[in-house]
Design an enzyme around this catalytic site. Structure first.
Site, short mmCIF file in Angstrom:
data_model
loop_
_atom_site.label_atom_id
_atom_site.label_comp_id
_atom_site.label_asym_id
_atom_site.label_seq_id
_atom_site.Cartn_x
_atom_site.Cartn_y
_atom_site.Cartn_z
N HIS A 112 -65.04 91.25 112.21
CA HIS A 112 -64.76 90.88 110.83
C HIS A 112 -63.79 89.71 110.78
O HIS A 112 -62.85 89.63 111.57
CB HIS A 112 -64.13 92.06 110.09
CG HIS A 112 -65.12 93.06 109.59
ND1 HIS A 112 -65.43 93.19 108.25
CD2 HIS A 112 -65.88 93.97 110.23
CE1 HIS A 112 -66.33 94.14 108.10
NE2 HIS A 112 -66.61 94.63 109.29
N GLU A 114 -71.83 90.32 106.01
CA GLU A 114 -71.17 90.79 104.80
C GLU A 114 -70.51 89.60 104.09
O GLU A 114 -69.95 88.72 104.74
CB GLU A 114 -70.07 91.81 105.16
CG GLU A 114 -70.55 93.08 105.82
CD GLU A 114 -70.96 94.14 104.82
OE1 GLU A 114 -70.84 93.89 103.59
OE2 GLU A 114 -71.43 95.20 105.27
#
Length: 337
Positions: free
Chosen positions: A41, A110
């Site tokens: 991430h 994402e």
């Protein structure tokens, strides 16, 4: 080919810093886990208490401190922040350094990780096509001496990955829907999905799609690894086991509730509004080790061969020692591996 039964550990890079994660990987190996997977991430789900160490150097540090466990990403997106050729080079290097121990898990991404960087965030069909093309390019770079590739989204000219492992790094595709699952069956070495959703999703949609993909490419039913990231919260005290899930409440948000959110502060705000029962809904929450084994067995009965356990608590050393001592032996006694 027989896929071995494996039990792994999810080292949550959204919750812990790099030094902690390396220590947890070492302890996971010591406690008998077979694999360690890290997320990739740029930003975490939660602003307060969140972390986001870069996966590539983290995998290198984990590999240097361990000797046996498989190491992989669950999952990395090789289509926006990274050019797929850069990922091909990075994982080839990791494969040379740690032969037979590195897995590249990929997904479509994402908004949380890409929009903040000013990158375009297209609709799901384009994200899927980008992932598909990136895999083709990485495979070409790993197998060819001089590669010229002209795709819709990516291209290279006279490119060579000079340091390549003798054994190709396997690619696992993370999927929550039939299209990406079908692609995994067609082209990947493994399929990754996550637990805690409607059982019909796995039995009636994802696993049939995986079989369709395998059949379309004339591959055997056991040609690829099937990895389930199993969310568990185990503690002798029920209230503690339940409260541990609070940090991961964003996982309980519906796709519509978190669609397009790229700010961890906003994600945290929405997650904070959830009652604890809903925050815990994605997790197997129990004080009883036998109850954990019974709940976990549902995924093994579906045919998943690689279970990677994600505990939501802040005391990961306690989790690794308890799960390694009390749950893994029960699973191996019952299912082998």
């Amino acid at each position: 080919m027989t896929i071995p039964l494996r039990f792994g550990y999810k080292a949550s890079a959204e919750q812990f810093g790099p030094s902690q994660l390396v220590d947890y990987a070492v302890l996971a190996e010591e406690m008998g886990f077979d694999s360690v997977f890290v997320s990739d991430h740029f930003q975490p789900w939660m602003h307060e208490g969140g972390h986001a160490p870069a996966a590539l150097p983290l995998l290198g540090a984990m590999g240097a401190q361990t000797s046996r466990v498989l190491l992989g990403t669950s999952v990395l997106t090789p289509t926006f922040r990274y050019h797929p050729a850069v990922i091909a080079q990075a994982f080839a290097t990791l494969g040379v350094m740690f032969p037979g121990r590195v897995i590249l898990g990929v997904g479509t991404g994402e908004a949380l990780n890409e929009v903040t960087l000013g990158l375009d965030w297209p609709d799901p069909p384009e994200r899927f096509q980008r992932l598909k093309e990136s895999i083709a390019l990485m495979e070409a770079l790993w197998s060819g001496e001089r590669v010229t590739y002209e795709g819709t989204y990516y291209s290279v000219t006279d490119a060579t990955v000079y340091d390549r492992p003798e054994q190709k790094v396997p690619i696992y595709i993370g999927a929550a829907g039939p299209a990406a699952t079908r692609l995994a069956g067609r082209v990947a070495d493994g399929f990754i999905t996550t637990s805690g959703k409607d059982p019909a999703l796995y039995a009636d949609k994802l696993l049939p799609a995986l079989r369709e993909g395998l059949e379309k490419s004339e591959r055997a039913a056991d040609a690829i690894d099937t990895l389930m990231e199993v969310k568990v919260s185990y503690h002798p005290d029920r209230d503690t086991a339940l409260e541990k899930t609070r940090f991961w409440a964003p996982l309980a948000l519906t796709p519509e509730e978190k669609m397009g959110i790229h700010d961890p502060i906003e994600m945290q705000r929405r997650a904070a509004e959830l009652p604890i029962e809903r925050a815990a809904s994605r997790f197997i929450v129990s004080t009883d080790p036998d109850e954990h084994v019974e709940s976990i067995s549902r995924y093994l009965d579906l045919g998943f061969r690689h279970l990677v356990f994600h505990d939501p608590g802040h005391d990961q050393e306690e989790f690794l020692r308890m799960y390694g001592a009390e749950i893994l032996p029960r699973l191996r006694a019952r299912f082998g591996g």
